[in-house]
Structures are given as C-alpha cells and as structure tokens.
Design a protein around this motif. Structure first.
Motif, mmCIF file in Angstrom:
data_model
loop_
_atom_site.group_PDB
_atom_site.id
_atom_site.type_symbol
_atom_site.label_atom_id
_atom_site.label_comp_id
_atom_site.label_asym_id
_atom_site.label_seq_id
_atom_site.Cartn_x
_atom_site.Cartn_y
_atom_site.Cartn_z
ATOM 1 N N ILE A 40 -1.008 12.848 2.785
ATOM 2 C CA ILE A 40 -1.176 12.839 4.238
ATOM 3 C C ILE A 40 -1.623 14.228 4.675
ATOM 4 O O ILE A 40 -0.906 15.210 4.480
ATOM 5 C CB ILE A 40 0.131 12.419 4.939
ATOM 6 C CG1 ILE A 40 0.491 10.984 4.525
ATOM 7 C CG2 ILE A 40 -0.010 12.532 6.461
ATOM 8 C CD1 ILE A 40 1.841 10.503 5.023
ATOM 9 N N THR A 41 -2.840 14.314 5.238
ATOM 10 C CA THR A 41 -3.395 15.607 5.627
ATOM 11 C C THR A 41 -2.909 16.056 6.997
ATOM 12 O O THR A 41 -2.666 17.230 7.210
ATOM 13 C CB THR A 41 -4.930 15.593 5.595
ATOM 14 O OG1 THR A 41 -5.408 14.599 6.500
ATOM 15 C CG2 THR A 41 -5.441 15.324 4.186
ATOM 16 N N HIS A 53 0.870 -1.179 0.000
ATOM 17 C CA HIS A 53 0.000 0.000 0.000
ATOM 18 C C HIS A 53 0.908 1.231 0.000
ATOM 19 O O HIS A 53 1.689 1.440 0.928
ATOM 20 C CB HIS A 53 -0.885 -0.015 1.246
ATOM 21 C CG HIS A 53 -1.980 0.970 1.224
ATOM 22 N ND1 HIS A 53 -3.227 0.699 0.704
ATOM 23 C CD2 HIS A 53 -2.017 2.244 1.648
ATOM 24 C CE1 HIS A 53 -3.985 1.765 0.829
ATOM 25 N NE2 HIS A 53 -3.268 2.725 1.399
ATOM 26 N N SER A 54 0.813 2.044 -1.047
ATOM 27 C CA SER A 54 1.681 3.200 -1.214
ATOM 28 C C SER A 54 0.916 4.488 -0.929
ATOM 29 O O SER A 54 -0.140 4.729 -1.504
ATOM 30 C CB SER A 54 2.208 3.220 -2.655
ATOM 31 O OG SER A 54 2.987 4.348 -2.879
ATOM 32 N N ILE A 55 1.472 5.322 -0.055
ATOM 33 C CA ILE A 55 0.831 6.590 0.301
ATOM 34 C C ILE A 55 1.823 7.721 0.039
ATOM 35 O O ILE A 55 2.796 7.882 0.784
ATOM 36 C CB ILE A 55 0.416 6.616 1.787
ATOM 37 C CG1 ILE A 55 -0.496 5.432 2.097
ATOM 38 C CG2 ILE A 55 -0.248 7.939 2.133
ATOM 39 C CD1 ILE A 55 -0.727 5.213 3.568
ATOM 40 N N ILE A 77 -2.115 8.519 11.286
ATOM 41 C CA ILE A 77 -1.917 9.259 10.046
ATOM 42 C C ILE A 77 -3.242 9.342 9.311
ATOM 43 O O ILE A 77 -3.870 8.319 9.015
ATOM 44 C CB ILE A 77 -0.877 8.565 9.141
ATOM 45 C CG1 ILE A 77 0.461 8.446 9.856
ATOM 46 C CG2 ILE A 77 -0.725 9.312 7.825
ATOM 47 C CD1 ILE A 77 1.497 7.643 9.107
ATOM 48 N N TRP A 78 -3.668 10.568 9.007
ATOM 49 C CA TRP A 78 -4.878 10.786 8.227
ATOM 50 C C TRP A 78 -4.496 11.006 6.769
ATOM 51 O O TRP A 78 -3.632 11.824 6.466
ATOM 52 C CB TRP A 78 -5.644 11.998 8.750
ATOM 53 C CG TRP A 78 -6.372 11.746 10.029
ATOM 54 C CD1 TRP A 78 -7.686 11.412 10.155
ATOM 55 C CD2 TRP A 78 -5.858 11.815 11.367
ATOM 56 N NE1 TRP A 78 -8.001 11.255 11.493
ATOM 57 C CE2 TRP A 78 -6.898 11.500 12.254
ATOM 58 C CE3 TRP A 78 -4.591 12.109 11.901
ATOM 59 C CZ2 TRP A 78 -6.724 11.484 13.633
ATOM 60 C CZ3 TRP A 78 -4.415 12.078 13.271
ATOM 61 C CH2 TRP A 78 -5.481 11.775 14.123
ATOM 62 N N VAL A 79 -5.148 10.250 5.880
ATOM 63 C CA VAL A 79 -4.888 10.338 4.449
ATOM 64 C C VAL A 79 -6.113 10.957 3.788
ATOM 65 O O VAL A 79 -7.254 10.607 4.141
ATOM 66 C CB VAL A 79 -4.608 8.929 3.863
ATOM 67 C CG1 VAL A 79 -4.384 8.986 2.365
ATOM 68 C CG2 VAL A 79 -3.428 8.289 4.563
ATOM 69 N N SER A 80 -5.883 11.856 2.835
ATOM 70 C CA SER A 80 -7.014 12.520 2.171
ATOM 71 C C SER A 80 -7.959 11.477 1.574
ATOM 72 O O SER A 80 -7.529 10.483 1.005
ATOM 73 C CB SER A 80 -6.524 13.481 1.088
ATOM 74 O OG SER A 80 -5.782 12.813 0.103
ATOM 75 N N GLY A 81 -9.248 11.712 1.748
ATOM 76 C CA GLY A 81 -10.268 10.794 1.256
ATOM 77 C C GLY A 81 -10.697 9.743 2.265
ATOM 78 O O GLY A 81 -11.654 9.010 2.030
ATOM 79 N N ASN A 82 -9.992 9.633 3.387
ATOM 80 C CA ASN A 82 -10.337 8.665 4.434
ATOM 81 C C ASN A 82 -10.654 9.404 5.730
ATOM 82 O O ASN A 82 -9.867 10.235 6.180
ATOM 83 C CB ASN A 82 -9.180 7.694 4.696
ATOM 84 C CG ASN A 82 -8.931 6.765 3.534
ATOM 85 O OD1 ASN A 82 -9.813 6.464 2.759
ATOM 86 N ND2 ASN A 82 -7.696 6.333 3.407
ATOM 87 N N ALA A 83 -11.801 9.107 6.316
ATOM 88 C CA ALA A 83 -12.194 9.764 7.567
ATOM 89 C C ALA A 83 -11.403 9.236 8.766
ATOM 90 O O ALA A 83 -11.084 9.988 9.673
ATOM 91 C CB ALA A 83 -13.687 9.576 7.805
ATOM 92 N N LEU A 84 -11.095 7.954 8.749
ATOM 93 C CA LEU A 84 -10.384 7.335 9.869
ATOM 94 C C LEU A 84 -8.881 7.288 9.592
ATOM 95 O O LEU A 84 -8.459 7.047 8.466
ATOM 96 C CB LEU A 84 -10.905 5.928 10.120
ATOM 97 C CG LEU A 84 -12.378 5.821 10.512
ATOM 98 C CD1 LEU A 84 -12.797 4.365 10.607
ATOM 99 C CD2 LEU A 84 -12.634 6.546 11.820
ATOM 100 N N VAL A 104 10.821 12.120 10.977
ATOM 101 C CA VAL A 104 10.939 11.588 9.619
ATOM 102 C C VAL A 104 9.666 11.903 8.826
ATOM 103 O O VAL A 104 9.729 12.406 7.710
ATOM 104 C CB VAL A 104 11.194 10.063 9.631
ATOM 105 C CG1 VAL A 104 11.110 9.482 8.235
ATOM 106 C CG2 VAL A 104 12.536 9.752 10.265
ATOM 107 N N LEU A 105 8.530 11.625 9.428
ATOM 108 C CA LEU A 105 7.260 11.889 8.758
ATOM 109 C C LEU A 105 7.079 13.384 8.496
ATOM 110 O O LEU A 105 6.718 13.794 7.394
ATOM 111 C CB LEU A 105 6.106 11.335 9.591
ATOM 112 C CG LEU A 105 4.718 11.370 8.971
ATOM 113 C CD1 LEU A 105 4.695 10.679 7.621
ATOM 114 C CD2 LEU A 105 3.715 10.723 9.912
#
Length: 125
Positions: free
Chosen positions: A74-75, A67-69, A93-100, A118-119
């Motif tokens: 990353i919001t 799974h590549s992000i 970590i919150w990713v755009s398009g995902n609420a959780l 790092v992040l």
C-alpha cells in the motif's frame, strides 16, 4: 446494516471473532483479524499481516475470490468523512503497480477515523 445501506453500497462493521473462525483456512498461522467490514456480500478484512478483500460472486455467492494485499504494497491512502448532505464516508487505497485506488464507501455510522487508524498502524510500520 440496513437494506438501504446495502443498496447504496455502504459497508458496516462485522465482529472479527466470528470471521476469525469462518475464514481460518485463508489466514496464515498467527494471523489475527483486527477489523472487518461487510459491503452487501463482500468483506473488507484487516488482519495483523495484510488486507483481505473477499468478493462473493454469482447469484448464490458460492464462488468466492480472496484478494490479498500485503500492507507493504500500500503506497498511500485517504479518507473522506461524511458531511451533512453526503451521508457516506469513503476510503481510498493505492496499491503499488496500480494507478487507480481501491475505493470503498461506508455508512455514516462507521467511525472512518478508527478504520484509518487501523490501516495506518500497519502501513506505517
């Protein structure tokens, strides 16, 4: 990583040089693994271009999902440090398009601040 940490779902740091060779076929040209953490059989890989989650599936672990992000997706993210009675540190970590958020727990020996640095370095570019 101890057996107790593995059962509890905690992660520990892995040598990036070893993974660089092992995962060369999923890395883009000039992509370098900066940090990596193992969670039982799964991996949490930070490269200079993206975050790669490696999910080993099945009893043998031969089937693998990558799974590549991209960092730009990353919001926001948060860390929770380990306490006296709570022995794990946590990264969300919150990713755009995902609420959780994506949620990972790490053992107390891991420097959660280093992981956050790092992040932050890549997300805040």
């Amino acid at each position: 990583m101890g057996i107790f940490d593995g059962i509890m779902g905690n992660a520990s740091e892995v040598n990036p040089a070893e993974l660089q060779r092992e995962y060369a076929r999923v890395l883009a040209p000039n992509e370098k693994i900066e940090k990596a953490y193992k969670l039982i059989r799964d991996l949490f890989i930070f490269t200079n271009k993206r975050l790669i989650l490696v999910d080993k599936q099945g009893l043998t672990g031969k089937k693998t999902e990558y799974h590549s992000i991209p960092y730009k997706s990353i919001t926001h993210f948060s860390i929770e440090t380990a306490g006296n009675f709570d022995l794990d540190a946590e990264l969300k970590i919150w990713v755009s398009g995902n609420a959780l958020p994506l949620q990972k727990q790490f053992n107390k020996n891991l420097n959660i601040y280093e992981l956050q640095n790092v992040l932050a370095e890549y997300v805040l570019k």
